[in-house]
Design an enzyme around this catalytic site. Structure first.
Site, PDB file in Angstrom:
ATOM      1  N   GLU A  37       7.989   2.877  -2.775  1.00 36.59           N
ATOM      2  CA  GLU A  37       8.730   1.663  -3.107  1.00 36.59           C
ATOM      3  C   GLU A  37       8.407   1.300  -4.558  1.00 36.59           C
ATOM      4  O   GLU A  37       7.238   1.201  -4.914  1.00 36.59           O
ATOM      5  CB  GLU A  37       8.328   0.511  -2.175  1.00 36.59           C
ATOM      6  CG  GLU A  37       9.126  -0.749  -2.393  1.00 36.59           C
ATOM      7  CD  GLU A  37       8.743  -1.869  -1.445  1.00 36.59           C
ATOM      8  OE1 GLU A  37       9.269  -2.984  -1.601  1.00 36.59           O
ATOM      9  OE2 GLU A  37       7.904  -1.623  -0.553  1.00 36.59           O
ATOM     10  N   ARG A 266      -4.386   7.303   6.163  1.00 33.55           N
ATOM     11  CA  ARG A 266      -4.289   6.981   4.746  1.00 33.55           C
ATOM     12  C   ARG A 266      -5.661   7.145   4.101  1.00 33.55           C
ATOM     13  O   ARG A 266      -6.685   7.234   4.785  1.00 33.55           O
ATOM     14  CB  ARG A 266      -3.784   5.552   4.557  1.00 33.55           C
ATOM     15  CG  ARG A 266      -4.715   4.486   5.123  1.00 33.55           C
ATOM     16  CD  ARG A 266      -4.144   3.095   4.948  1.00 33.55           C
ATOM     17  NE  ARG A 266      -4.069   2.727   3.548  1.00 33.55           N
ATOM     18  CZ  ARG A 266      -3.422   1.645   3.109  1.00 33.55           C
ATOM     19  NH1 ARG A 266      -2.783   0.870   3.967  1.00 33.55           N
ATOM     20  NH2 ARG A 266      -3.402   1.368   1.834  1.00 33.55           N
ATOM     21  N   LYS A 276      -1.059  -2.521  -2.893  1.00 29.74           N
ATOM     22  CA  LYS A 276      -0.336  -2.806  -4.133  1.00 29.74           C
ATOM     23  C   LYS A 276      -0.187  -4.314  -4.341  1.00 29.74           C
ATOM     24  O   LYS A 276      -0.183  -4.790  -5.476  1.00 29.74           O
ATOM     25  CB  LYS A 276       1.033  -2.121  -4.131  1.00 29.74           C
ATOM     26  CG  LYS A 276       0.978  -0.664  -4.527  1.00 29.74           C
ATOM     27  CD  LYS A 276       2.319  -0.127  -4.954  1.00 29.74           C
ATOM     28  CE  LYS A 276       3.262   0.068  -3.807  1.00 29.74           C
ATOM     29  NZ  LYS A 276       4.519   0.741  -4.218  1.00 29.74           N
TER      30      LYS A 276
END
Length: 556
Positions: A37, A266, A276
């Site tokens: 994104e 992850r 983020k």
């Protein structure tokens, strides 16, 4: 059939799935994707995903798409799009074909939403945010059906068209999938698949005022692009049910070999944040010098600090791909960069906290030139020229008036070797009014140039130095961990664990050959650590060097 060289990469559960899919004929080639994104810079966690998706495509002689998940224009920026492209290429990968955007498929996504409405599988809901959460239930209690859930197909089609035309306000209504409000999986309780946003989009401009949600967009984009293995992190494990539900109910995606989603753990790295949103908070509040601050775990920050793409790829290889969540020791990342730079980084000398040395018996004539290796174990890297003269600078920590036998540097009345040069002996010193040593007066032995003194005499210590008349002033930025806790994500706010000593700036000197050091190219400053010229602030007139990593782990 495409194949993989199993000697290139160790196996993991995803590669085992791919091997079985190729063997069974379910797929004839592998096609992956990396779908960031564009709402911030990529970090070291994304590097793991990049190496996995692009690495698999490369090893299986397949394809990997770079697709921007650009469904949230309020938080996205074209600068993030550009930085992500740069990061992927810097890591050593190239995407297949043109760059793709989810927004490329907005027309198709809209038609697929209409198809679900027509099938009675989606409806326009006018519950506000608070009401939607109340109706949704909890992990212990089932949800309740929205009072708008049984609106007719014809009315829902008309309402969705009014949404598209901008005839409702933001938040006034949303399109929801009609699934199961009693599902044990919260993501299946009639999730929103379209919402109203009057926001300018960096790709589509002002064409749309309704934007699809990620879970609706992602699976359809994968299917349109014929992705064979949609690899994502474990937090999307429950969402796989919605991924499959959407494709199961659209006519175009009923092929038995259609895309499937697979999840892996992850990257969680000590002393590092992988959010983020929280990293953006640091940038927005100017607690760091932008997304590429060398203390940040972003790929751009690591690059500016002197990390190499090869060291990051090696790190991602070492930590492996599993379904088990764990916290990786940051020392593993440091070890990868140290190992590479120890082998490949040229050597140089820098004095970070200088005091003057005067060699009283050195001739007053023009300083001499000494040839030194660029790397002690790699002759192919060549040599460099050093100037040696009567006045030098050494590091303040390399001299003591008195010391025990464990101190192997310069002491009054004792000898030490200057790296690549002569043996010197400290005779006396000057101090300022505060008692700080300012100058050390020495004598040198003219027969001891080089590694092997002519008389076979050995000394315990070797120290680095620069010649006073030719040394160049430099600023050194010494970096520590950005956070004081090995798990900063466990704290409510970053302020609780932000390290106030994460950056120390000192002024010193470097050998003159570094005046044109390429930005981001690491050097080993002998006995100090690995440093590189800063890509933003360093110039021939104002040298700035960033600490990449110390010679050994000194963080506690």
């Amino acid at each position: 059939m495409s194949h993989v060289d199993t000697e290139v990469r160790p196996s993991n559960f995803i590669r085992n799935i791919i091997d079985e899919d190729l063997k069974s004929g379910k797929h004839s080639q592998v096609h992956t994707r990396f779908p960031p994104e564009p709402n911030g810079y990529l970090h070291i966690g994304h590097a793991k995903s990049i190496c996995l998706n692009f690495g698999i495509a490369k090893d299986y002689q397949g394809q990997c798409n770079l697709r921007f998940d650009d469904t949230n224009p309020e938080k996205e920026d074209i600068n993030y799009v550009k930085s992500i492209q740069e990061d992927v290429r810097w890591l050593g990968f190239e995407w297949s074909g043109d760059i793709r955007y989810s927004s490329n498929y907005f027309d198709q996504l809209h038609q697929y939403a209409v198809e679900l409405i027509t099938k009675g599988l989606a409806y326009v809901c006018f519950l506000n945010g608070e009401q939607t959460r109340e109706y949704r239930g909890s992990l212990k209690e089932p949800g309740k059906n929205s009072p708008y859930r049984d609106t007719s197909v014809e009315e829902n089609l008309a309402l969705f068209e009014k949404m598209r035309k901008g005839e409702f306000k933001e938040g006034e209504c949303a399109l929801r999938a009609k699934i199961d409000m009693a599902s044990p999986f919260m993501c299946m309780r009639d999730p929103i698949i379209y919402r109203i946003r009057f926001a300018h989009h960096h790709q589509t401009g002002d064409k749309w005022c309704i934007y699809p949600m990620y879970d609706f967009t992602h699976c359809i984009s994968d299917a349109i692009e014929n992705i064979t293995h949609s690899i994502c992190t474990l937090e999307f494990q429950d969402n796989r049910r919605l991924y499959d539900w959407v494709l199961d109910h659209l006519n175009d995606f009923q092929a038995p070999n259609r895309t499937r989603q697979y999840e892996f753990s992850r990257l969680n790295l000590e002393y590092t944040l992988m959010s983020k949103r929280k990293l953006n908070d640091l940038v927005t509040r100017k607690l760091v010098d932008g997304w590429d601050d060398p203390r940040m775990p972003t790929i751009a920050g690591l690059r500016r600090r002197g990390y190499t793409s090869a060291s990051i790829r090696e790190f991602c290889l070492r930590i492996g791909v599993t379904k088990q969540e764990n916290l990786i020791e940051v020392g593993m990342l440091d070890a990868c960069i140290r190992e590479e730079l120890n082998e490949h980084a040229p050597r140089a000398m820098a004095v970070l906290r200088p005091i003057k040395v005067v060699i009283e018996n050195y001739p007053d004539a023009q300083p001499e030139t000494i040839t030194a290796p660029a790397h002690p174990n790699n002759e192919a890297m060549g040599t460099r020229e050093l100037t040696f003269g009567r006045e030098l600078f050494i590091d303040v920590d390399d001299f003591k008036e008195e010391a025990n036998k464990h101190f192997k540097r310069l002491v009054l009345g004792k000898e030490v070797r200057l790296r690549n040069a002569y043996i010197i002996k400290a005779e006396r010193c000057d101090k300022d009014a505060d008692g700080n040593i300012t100058t050390v007066y020495c004598t040198y032995d003219a027969d001891t140039l080089g590694k092997n003194p002519a008389d076979g005499r050995k000394v315990k210590g070797v120290i680095h130095w620069v010649e006073a008349s030719t040394a160049k002033p430099a600023e050194f930025r010494l970096y520590d961990r950005l956070f004081t806790s090995e798990n900063p994500a466990a704290f409510e706010t970053v302020d609780e664990v932000l390290n106030p000593n994460s950056l120390t700036v000192v002024k010193g000197l470097v050998e003159p050959g570094l005046v044109n050091a390429p930005a981001e190219k690491a050097f080993q400053f002998e006995r100090e650590g690995y440093f590189c010229a800063d890509s933003k602030d360093s110039s021939a007139e104002h040298l700035v060097f960033n600490l990449t990593v110390p010679l050994r782990d000194t963080f506690a």
